[in-house]
Motif scaffolding. Structure first.
Motif, short mmCIF file in Angstrom:
data_model
loop_
_atom_site.label_atom_id
_atom_site.label_comp_id
_atom_site.label_asym_id
_atom_site.label_seq_id
_atom_site.Cartn_x
_atom_site.Cartn_y
_atom_site.Cartn_z
N MET A 140 8.64 72.44 57.12
CA MET A 140 8.84 72.08 58.76
C MET A 140 9.02 70.53 58.71
SD MET A 140 4.84 71.99 60.16
CE MET A 140 5.44 71.81 61.79
N SER A 141 9.66 70.40 59.86
CA SER A 141 10.08 68.73 60.29
C SER A 141 9.65 68.63 61.86
CB SER A 141 11.38 68.64 59.97
OG SER A 141 12.33 69.27 60.83
N ILE A 142 9.09 67.60 62.25
CA ILE A 142 8.81 67.06 63.44
C ILE A 142 9.51 65.94 64.20
CG2 ILE A 142 6.93 66.66 65.04
CD1 ILE A 142 4.83 67.84 62.87
N GLU A 143 10.14 66.19 65.29
CA GLU A 143 11.00 65.08 65.65
C GLU A 143 10.75 64.72 67.24
OE1 GLU A 143 15.16 66.25 65.24
OE2 GLU A 143 14.87 66.75 63.21
N GLU A 144 11.06 63.71 67.57
CA GLU A 144 11.08 63.24 69.26
C GLU A 144 12.12 64.38 69.77
OE1 GLU A 144 9.08 61.49 70.71
OE2 GLU A 144 8.00 60.73 68.75
N ILE A 145 12.17 64.53 71.06
CA ILE A 145 12.81 65.35 71.90
C ILE A 145 14.27 64.32 71.84
CG2 ILE A 145 13.60 66.14 74.10
CD1 ILE A 145 11.67 67.74 72.83
N PRO A 146 15.23 64.86 71.45
CA PRO A 146 16.48 64.13 71.62
C PRO A 146 16.80 63.42 73.35
CG PRO A 146 16.93 66.03 70.64
CD PRO A 146 15.59 66.08 71.11
N LYS A 177 6.43 65.61 74.41
CA LYS A 177 6.79 67.09 73.65
C LYS A 177 7.46 66.71 72.34
CE LYS A 177 7.82 69.44 78.05
NZ LYS A 177 8.97 69.74 78.93
N LYS A 178 7.46 67.52 71.40
CA LYS A 178 8.03 67.21 70.18
C LYS A 178 8.93 68.57 69.79
CE LYS A 178 5.20 63.97 68.65
NZ LYS A 178 5.91 62.43 68.43
N LYS A 179 10.02 68.01 69.25
CA LYS A 179 10.88 69.14 68.63
C LYS A 179 10.51 69.44 67.19
CE LYS A 179 15.81 70.47 67.79
NZ LYS A 179 17.06 69.52 67.48
N ILE A 180 10.02 71.05 66.83
CA ILE A 180 9.60 71.31 65.65
C ILE A 180 10.53 72.58 65.07
CG2 ILE A 180 7.69 72.67 64.66
CD1 ILE A 180 6.03 71.36 66.43
N ASN A 181 10.91 72.17 63.69
CA ASN A 181 11.82 72.89 62.96
C ASN A 181 10.98 73.55 62.00
OD1 ASN A 181 13.31 73.29 60.19
ND2 ASN A 181 14.99 73.33 61.91
N LEU A 182 10.90 75.06 61.87
CA LEU A 182 9.88 75.45 61.47
C LEU A 182 10.50 76.75 60.46
CD1 LEU A 182 6.83 75.65 61.29
CD2 LEU A 182 6.81 77.32 62.98
N GLN A 183 10.10 76.52 59.08
CA GLN A 183 10.40 77.63 58.17
C GLN A 183 9.13 78.46 57.72
OE1 GLN A 183 13.59 77.10 55.17
NE2 GLN A 183 13.62 74.75 56.05
N ARG A 221 17.58 80.60 63.57
CA ARG A 221 18.64 80.75 62.43
C ARG A 221 18.43 82.20 61.78
NH1 ARG A 221 19.22 74.86 59.32
NH2 ARG A 221 19.39 73.74 61.23
N ASN A 222 17.18 82.46 61.69
CA ASN A 222 17.04 83.87 60.95
C ASN A 222 15.54 84.43 61.52
OD1 ASN A 222 15.35 82.84 59.00
ND2 ASN A 222 17.47 82.29 57.88
N ASP A 223 15.10 85.31 60.73
CA ASP A 223 13.73 85.54 61.35
C ASP A 223 12.63 84.59 60.91
OD1 ASP A 223 14.91 87.96 62.30
OD2 ASP A 223 13.99 89.37 60.64
N THR A 224 13.09 83.88 59.90
CA THR A 224 11.80 83.03 59.51
C THR A 224 12.04 81.54 59.65
OG1 THR A 224 12.70 83.21 57.23
CG2 THR A 224 11.04 84.66 57.44
N HIS A 225 13.37 81.34 60.31
CA HIS A 225 13.54 79.78 60.33
C HIS A 225 14.22 79.62 61.84
CE1 HIS A 225 16.19 76.44 58.63
NE2 HIS A 225 15.19 75.81 59.57
N GLY A 226 13.35 78.78 62.57
CA GLY A 226 13.48 78.49 63.96
C GLY A 226 13.05 77.36 64.48
N ASN A 227 13.83 76.85 65.71
CA ASN A 227 13.43 75.60 66.14
C ASN A 227 12.73 75.88 67.65
OD1 ASN A 227 14.58 73.36 64.57
ND2 ASN A 227 16.44 74.40 65.23
N TYR A 228 11.46 74.98 67.81
CA TYR A 228 10.94 75.07 68.87
C TYR A 228 10.50 73.81 69.68
CZ TYR A 228 9.72 79.52 66.53
OH TYR A 228 9.99 80.64 66.10
N GLU A 229 10.03 73.76 70.79
CA GLU A 229 9.47 72.55 71.70
C GLU A 229 8.43 72.64 72.14
OE1 GLU A 229 12.34 70.80 74.77
OE2 GLU A 229 10.50 71.28 75.89
#
Lengths: 331, 261
Positions: free
Chosen positions: A309-315, A252-258, A277-285
């Motif tokens: 966007m940024s892609i991270e390992e699951i904390p 799995k990856k954690k994705i921050n998407l704008q 955070r708002n309609d156009t900015h969210g975090n996903y797994e």
């Protein structure tokens, strides 16, 4: 393949405690009658730790990790099971065995409150029968490494928590132990002190010392441990290299998407919304086994028009929290 | 091995004295209060004799000599090794007894090394003064009596050590219970009076089975030229009591459960 320095087979510890209750009535009643309560703290656990390893021994409060560590350090007798560490059975050959290990307890001090650390070191030199020249050499090296030269002559009670903890490490390692057990070694410390101590552990590990680390501080775990043993309700629920921990529940990856477009109705198979955070900015797994990254990127860009966007390992803490919650006791 | 153990013990004493000197005023007040407290029993004996009542065939200085030697025995044993009792009770209660078990020495020895109590030297001072006053008012003993008394006194220290081991062992299981000292004081009260005042069964028990009389009564009796049981038999009693106490300690240590966390 490196050699196992610690071998544990079917270790079990059961003890009896007494229920007392909390009310005044219960307290009075407990003077005459106490209800015994059998606690199975450790349930037939088995594992091995290799020489030169830094092993994170983790678990929630009451999981059985401290009981296990106390058996491994020769403090407690197990109910049954086998333990072999450095060729010794800790509770049977305690004196010979503990001469070759060290221990740091974050909440139990080996220093002496009213006198300087230097005096406590001297007492330990006598207890471990360390030759004077080796003692001086080891002490000088560790004092320099931990930068505690100025506090050697001050009474322990005037030292900061960080300074005291550094001195605890010196006491634990003056006699060149081959294995060091660390129980919450950075509890309550500031960031600078934690980093200093982590650096010290890494340096000693490079010189060949094996460390067994019990902590609730996952920064300690990520920064130091290569092997993780997770224990819960007295049973081992994970025992593997730390890299495998984040993949425990699949890849799995954690994705921050704008994005330019609204994400409100955005849904894809394998994608779980974490927060927005708002309609156009969210975090996903994103579960890569269900939706590969390349396919996700193509679909997300087409639907939402990705701006950043940024892609991270699951904390690691998310994984560990999930692991703690997975296995409940069978009542 | 013995040399190394002695070096550790000396280092433990130095450390304990350095710790205690951090609070010097409290230390000296503590010694003074202890001295006054320890003088209570001799004062009671003094008042009894002043009122005309007496133990048969024992004058006041003879009775006080028993109590003076008993105080010296406590004055040596309390600082030197009786600290294993409070040290064990406190450490088991706080969970720091674990720290003794991770050292490459016997747990009992570690409790001894870290349990030296400099404050209890007040008992030695009080006992020395009381014994000195009594001896100055009694016929002098000869060298053979002094040597014999010394042997019995050393055996008495063995009895004190056995009591300390039993109490410390009990402290492992009976967590946080300081009432052990009161129990000990009550039991040893049989050893601070002339043995002739007790019935024969009690004399046998406190001479050979729980040899409390070895602590003060027998050494004092030797200096006074009064009869005492043969050395061989009382030595056997002390050896048995000591062996029993060490066995008890091992059993209690094996049942140690540590504190949580």
């Amino acid at each position: 393949m490196s050699e196992s320095i610690i071998t544990v087979r079917n270790l079990n510890k059961t003890y009896t405690t007494y229920e007392r209750g909390s009310s005044f009535k219960d307290s009075v009643k407990s003077l005459f009658v106490r209800k015994p309560l059998k606690v199975e703290a450790v349930k037939n656990i088995s594992f091995e730790i290799q020489k030169g390893e830094i092993c994170g021994f983790l678990g929630p409060n009451g999981a059985g990790k401290s009981t296990t560590l106390k058996i491994l350090t020769g403090i407690l007798f197990p109910t049954h099971g086998e333990v072999n560490i450095l060729g010794y059975v800790p509770w049977k050959q305690r004196r010979e065995y503990v001469a070759r290990i060290g221990a740091v307890f974050g909440q139990k001090s080996q220093l002496l409150w009213d006198i300087p650390p230097a005096d406590a070191f001297e007492l330990n030199r006598a207890i471990y029968n360390i030759p004077r020249d080796r003692f001086k050499k080891n002490l000088a090296a560790m004092v320099e490494l931990l930068d505690v030269g100025e506090v050697m002559g001050k009474p322990t009670r005037v030292l900061s928590l960080g300074e005291r903890m550094k001195c605890e490490f010196i006491i634990a390692m003056l006699h060149d132990p081959e294995i060091v057990f660390l129980d919450e070694p950075t509890i309550g410390l500031d960031v600078v002190a934690k980093e200093k101590i982590r650096g010290f552990v890494k340096e000693m590990n490079q010189k060949g010392t094996t460390f067994i680390l019990t902590t609730h501080d996952l920064d300690d775990v990520e920064s130091l441990a290569r092997q993780i043993i997770l224990i819960n309700h007295g049973e081992i629920i994970f025992n593997d290299p730390i890299e495998k921990l984040s993949r425990f529940f699949g890849c799995k990856k954690k994705i921050n998407l704008q994005t330019d477009r609204s994400q409100i109705d955005f849904q894809l198979p394998g994608l779980k919304s974490l927060d927005r955070r708002n309609d156009t900015h969210g975090n996903y797994e994103l579960d890569l086994d269900i939706l590969p990254l390349k396919a996700f990127l193509a679909q997300a860009d087409e639907i939402l028009c990705i701006k950043d966007m940024s892609i991270e390992e699951i904390p690691i803490e998310s994984v560990i929290t999930a692991l703690y919650e997975t296995k409940k006791p069978e009542d | 091995m013995i040399k190394s153990a002695f070096a550790v013990y000396i280092q433990g004493i130095k450390t304990a004295i350095a710790s205690r000197m951090a609070y010097r005023t409290d230390y000296f007040i503590g010694i003074t209060v202890m001295l006054i407290w320890e003088m209570v029993v001799p004062m009671v004996v003094f008042l009894i004799y002043r009122s005309g009542v007496a133990f048969p065939n024992w004058n006041i200085y003879e009775v006080l000599l028993i109590q003076g030697i008993f105080m010296i025995a406590k004055g040596i044993s309390y600082p030197c090794f009786f600290g294993i009792v409070w040290n064990t009770i406190v450490r088991v209660q706080e969970g720091t007894f674990d720290l003794l078990l991770i050292k490459p020495r016997s747990a009992l020895f570690m409790a001894l090394v870290t349990g030296f109590d400099a404050e209890d030297l007040g008992k030695l001072l009080g006992g020395g003064v009381l014994t000195g006053i009594c001896l100055a008012n009694l016929p002098p003993a000869n060298l053979a009596q002094w040597l014999n008394m010394f042997i019995y006194f050393i055996l008495g220290q063995g009895v004190m050590f056995s009591f300390a081991v039993i109490m410390a062992g009990t402290g492992i299981k009976w967590v946080g219970n300081f009432r052990l000292y009161e129990i000990f004081d009550s039991v040893t009260a049989f050893g601070i009076y002339p043995q002739s005042i007790f019935a024969k069964p009690i004399r046998i028990i406190i001479s050979y089975i729980i040899p409390i009389a070895m602590i003060g009564a027998f050494p004092a009796s030797i200096l006074l030229g009064k009869p005492v049981p043969q050395l061989g038999w009382v030595s056997l009693g002390v050896a048995g009591f000591l062996t029993l106490s060490l066995f008890y300690w091992r059993r209690m240590l094996a049942s140690y459960t540590s504190a949580g966390g």
